[in-house]
Design a protein around this motif. Sequence first.
Motif, mmCIF file in Angstrom:
data_model
loop_
_atom_site.group_PDB
_atom_site.id
_atom_site.type_symbol
_atom_site.label_atom_id
_atom_site.label_comp_id
_atom_site.label_asym_id
_atom_site.label_seq_id
_atom_site.Cartn_x
_atom_site.Cartn_y
_atom_site.Cartn_z
ATOM 1 N N ILE A 187 4.725 -66.260 58.850
ATOM 2 C CA ILE A 187 3.501 -65.541 59.197
ATOM 3 C C ILE A 187 3.660 -64.939 60.585
ATOM 4 C CG2 ILE A 187 1.961 -66.923 57.750
ATOM 5 C CD1 ILE A 187 1.236 -68.577 60.190
ATOM 6 N N GLY A 188 2.765 -63.998 60.901
ATOM 7 C CA GLY A 188 2.806 -63.348 62.203
ATOM 8 C C GLY A 188 1.637 -62.400 62.322
ATOM 9 N N LEU A 189 1.725 -61.497 63.294
ATOM 10 C CA LEU A 189 0.655 -60.527 63.507
ATOM 11 C C LEU A 189 0.844 -59.363 62.542
ATOM 12 C CD1 LEU A 189 -1.787 -59.592 65.082
ATOM 13 C CD2 LEU A 189 -0.265 -58.719 66.865
ATOM 14 N N ALA A 190 -0.109 -59.213 61.617
ATOM 15 C CA ALA A 190 0.027 -58.201 60.565
ATOM 16 C C ALA A 190 -1.103 -57.187 60.551
ATOM 17 C CB ALA A 190 0.105 -58.883 59.201
ATOM 18 N N THR A 191 -2.045 -57.319 61.490
ATOM 19 C CA THR A 191 -3.193 -56.419 61.514
ATOM 20 C C THR A 191 -2.750 -54.995 61.850
ATOM 21 O OG1 THR A 191 -4.555 -58.247 62.297
ATOM 22 C CG2 THR A 191 -5.470 -56.041 62.514
ATOM 23 N N VAL A 192 -3.144 -54.045 61.033
ATOM 24 C CA VAL A 192 -2.824 -52.644 61.289
ATOM 25 C C VAL A 192 -3.597 -52.170 62.510
ATOM 26 C CG1 VAL A 192 -2.963 -50.293 60.387
ATOM 27 C CG2 VAL A 192 -2.347 -52.183 58.861
ATOM 28 N N GLY A 193 -2.893 -51.499 63.424
ATOM 29 C CA GLY A 193 -3.533 -50.988 64.628
ATOM 30 C C GLY A 193 -3.693 -52.009 65.738
ATOM 31 N N ALA A 194 -2.991 -53.155 65.641
ATOM 32 C CA ALA A 194 -3.068 -54.169 66.693
ATOM 33 C C ALA A 194 -2.603 -53.592 68.024
ATOM 34 C CB ALA A 194 -2.213 -55.376 66.312
ATOM 35 N N THR A 195 -3.204 -54.062 69.109
ATOM 36 C CA THR A 195 -2.910 -53.507 70.427
ATOM 37 C C THR A 195 -2.081 -54.443 71.309
ATOM 38 O OG1 THR A 195 -5.002 -54.375 71.308
ATOM 39 C CG2 THR A 195 -5.030 -52.152 70.383
ATOM 40 N N HIS A 196 -1.579 -55.539 70.773
ATOM 41 C CA HIS A 196 -0.760 -56.463 71.549
ATOM 42 C C HIS A 196 0.534 -55.769 71.985
ATOM 43 C CE1 HIS A 196 -3.429 -58.879 69.100
ATOM 44 N NE2 HIS A 196 -3.117 -59.975 69.753
ATOM 45 N N LEU A 197 0.913 -55.954 73.235
ATOM 46 C CA LEU A 197 2.084 -55.276 73.781
ATOM 47 C C LEU A 197 3.358 -55.589 73.001
ATOM 48 C CD1 LEU A 197 3.573 -53.627 75.938
ATOM 49 C CD2 LEU A 197 3.635 -55.692 77.360
ATOM 50 N N LEU A 198 3.615 -56.866 72.730
ATOM 51 C CA LEU A 198 4.839 -57.219 71.999
ATOM 52 C C LEU A 198 4.829 -56.621 70.597
ATOM 53 C CD1 LEU A 198 7.400 -59.067 72.486
ATOM 54 C CD2 LEU A 198 5.688 -59.184 74.280
ATOM 55 N N LYS A 199 3.667 -56.608 69.971
ATOM 56 C CA LYS A 199 3.556 -56.038 68.627
ATOM 57 C C LYS A 199 3.910 -54.550 68.649
ATOM 58 C CE LYS A 199 1.952 -55.564 64.312
ATOM 59 N NZ LYS A 199 2.629 -56.141 63.134
ATOM 60 N N ILE A 200 3.371 -53.828 69.589
ATOM 61 C CA ILE A 200 3.643 -52.399 69.692
ATOM 62 C C ILE A 200 5.118 -52.157 69.991
ATOM 63 C CG2 ILE A 200 3.141 -50.333 71.054
ATOM 64 C CD1 ILE A 200 0.297 -51.544 71.411
ATOM 65 N N ALA A 201 5.682 -52.986 70.860
ATOM 66 C CA ALA A 201 7.089 -52.812 71.226
ATOM 67 C C ALA A 201 8.014 -53.054 70.040
ATOM 68 C CB ALA A 201 7.444 -53.743 72.382
ATOM 69 N N VAL A 202 7.733 -54.077 69.230
ATOM 70 C CA VAL A 202 8.618 -54.317 68.086
ATOM 71 C C VAL A 202 8.389 -53.279 66.988
ATOM 72 C CG1 VAL A 202 8.956 -56.771 68.560
ATOM 73 C CG2 VAL A 202 7.075 -56.064 67.065
ATOM 74 N N GLU A 203 7.201 -52.704 66.924
ATOM 75 C CA GLU A 203 7.005 -51.578 66.008
ATOM 76 C C GLU A 203 7.861 -50.392 66.440
ATOM 77 O OE1 GLU A 203 2.441 -52.313 64.373
ATOM 78 O OE2 GLU A 203 2.808 -50.835 65.952
ATOM 79 N N ALA A 204 7.936 -50.158 67.741
ATOM 80 C CA ALA A 204 8.807 -49.082 68.239
ATOM 81 C C ALA A 204 10.270 -49.409 67.980
ATOM 82 C CB ALA A 204 8.564 -48.863 69.731
ATOM 83 N N ALA A 205 10.634 -50.664 68.145
ATOM 84 C CA ALA A 205 12.031 -51.068 67.951
ATOM 85 C C ALA A 205 12.458 -50.988 66.494
ATOM 86 C CB ALA A 205 12.240 -52.491 68.471
ATOM 87 N N THR A 206 11.509 -51.048 65.572
ATOM 88 C CA THR A 206 11.836 -50.946 64.145
ATOM 89 C C THR A 206 11.581 -49.540 63.602
ATOM 90 O OG1 THR A 206 9.625 -51.847 63.652
ATOM 91 C CG2 THR A 206 11.487 -53.387 63.623
ATOM 92 N N GLY A 207 11.326 -48.604 64.483
ATOM 93 C CA GLY A 207 11.188 -47.212 64.076
ATOM 94 C C GLY A 207 9.842 -46.830 63.524
ATOM 95 N N GLN A 208 8.853 -47.695 63.672
ATOM 96 C CA GLN A 208 7.527 -47.387 63.148
ATOM 97 C C GLN A 208 6.670 -46.594 64.124
ATOM 98 O OE1 GLN A 208 5.753 -50.880 60.874
ATOM 99 N NE2 GLN A 208 7.419 -51.895 61.971
ATOM 100 N N ARG A 209 7.094 -46.535 65.357
ATOM 101 C CA ARG A 209 6.447 -45.731 66.391
ATOM 102 C C ARG A 209 7.514 -44.894 67.092
ATOM 103 N NH1 ARG A 209 1.319 -47.590 68.550
ATOM 104 N NH2 ARG A 209 0.556 -49.385 67.360
#
Length: 337
Positions: free
Chosen positions: A180-202
Amino acid sequence: MTVLVTGGAGYIGSHTVQALAAAGESVVVIDNLSTGFSAFLPGNVPLVIGDAGDDDLVEGVIAKHRVDGIIHFAGSVVVPDSMRDPLAYYRNNTMTTRSLLNVAVKCGVKRFIFSSTAAVYGNPDQVPVPEHAPTRPLSPYGSSKLMTEIMLHDVASAHGMNYVVLRYFNVAGADPQARIGLATVGATHLLKIAVEAATGQRAKIDVFGTDYPTPDGSCIRDFIHVSDLAEAHRAALSYLTAGGRSVTLNCGYGRGTSVLETIEAVRRVARRNFAVQYAPRRPGDIMTMVADTSRIRATLDWAPRYDDLDTIAAHALAWEKKLFQARGGPAQQAESA
């Protein structure tokens, strides 16, 4: 007897339910699933879909499951959203908790653990910040949580309830086994946003404010792994069960990391670069927030296991890769972080 977890299918709530179930606690969850996921709960934990502010629903759950303790997560948590729509935060956070406490008193529940925030401090006079520091929140989010703390203190004093208020610093990471983990769409947590960028989603990540009087000009935060925070809730429940008195505790590691350092940690773990865009400061943001953790370490039978930024980033990245693959969608357009 049973512990009721409100918002137990959400990010921190689901990790806590997993920890409680693993420790052999009897648990029941109330969650409206607005940001939570039923699949994140152990199969043997009952889920009641509904609102924690619904008096009749909560009273029925307490009676049916013989609830003698409550851990309250349900609420709204995004600082910028609270600046835009403060009344929603006072409704979802303060008024919901007022209703929940009313039912708890009516039903004779004597143990209560509340999910609060370091945002109640505002910009602190001293760092690390102790629990007795002045509370001067800069956002309706922080104010709504502080109001609830005051209300809880008064209710407990009047009705013989014991409580633990846990003031979270910056929660990050995911279950080490990537269950499990943070799965909410549009979450504003810094680490969440950074790993989205690292996986090419941002396509990029925005950094709000680079002119603060800090070593690199960006805000400084005290990150705590979500699994360590979950264990702090389990330890708080044990503390109250053993007769512990009401207490307010900071939940962090006592070490500050800047926003830019955090981004570099994700780049390092992911072995991938991604774009960073610098933006002006954001209303309601706090410059430096680091916990004085001496009280929680002295009060609870709790010691962090994942006190390492690269470990937190690695767990967040592993979860994000699993989540992105499960969704099977194309990379998304970048959004403001």
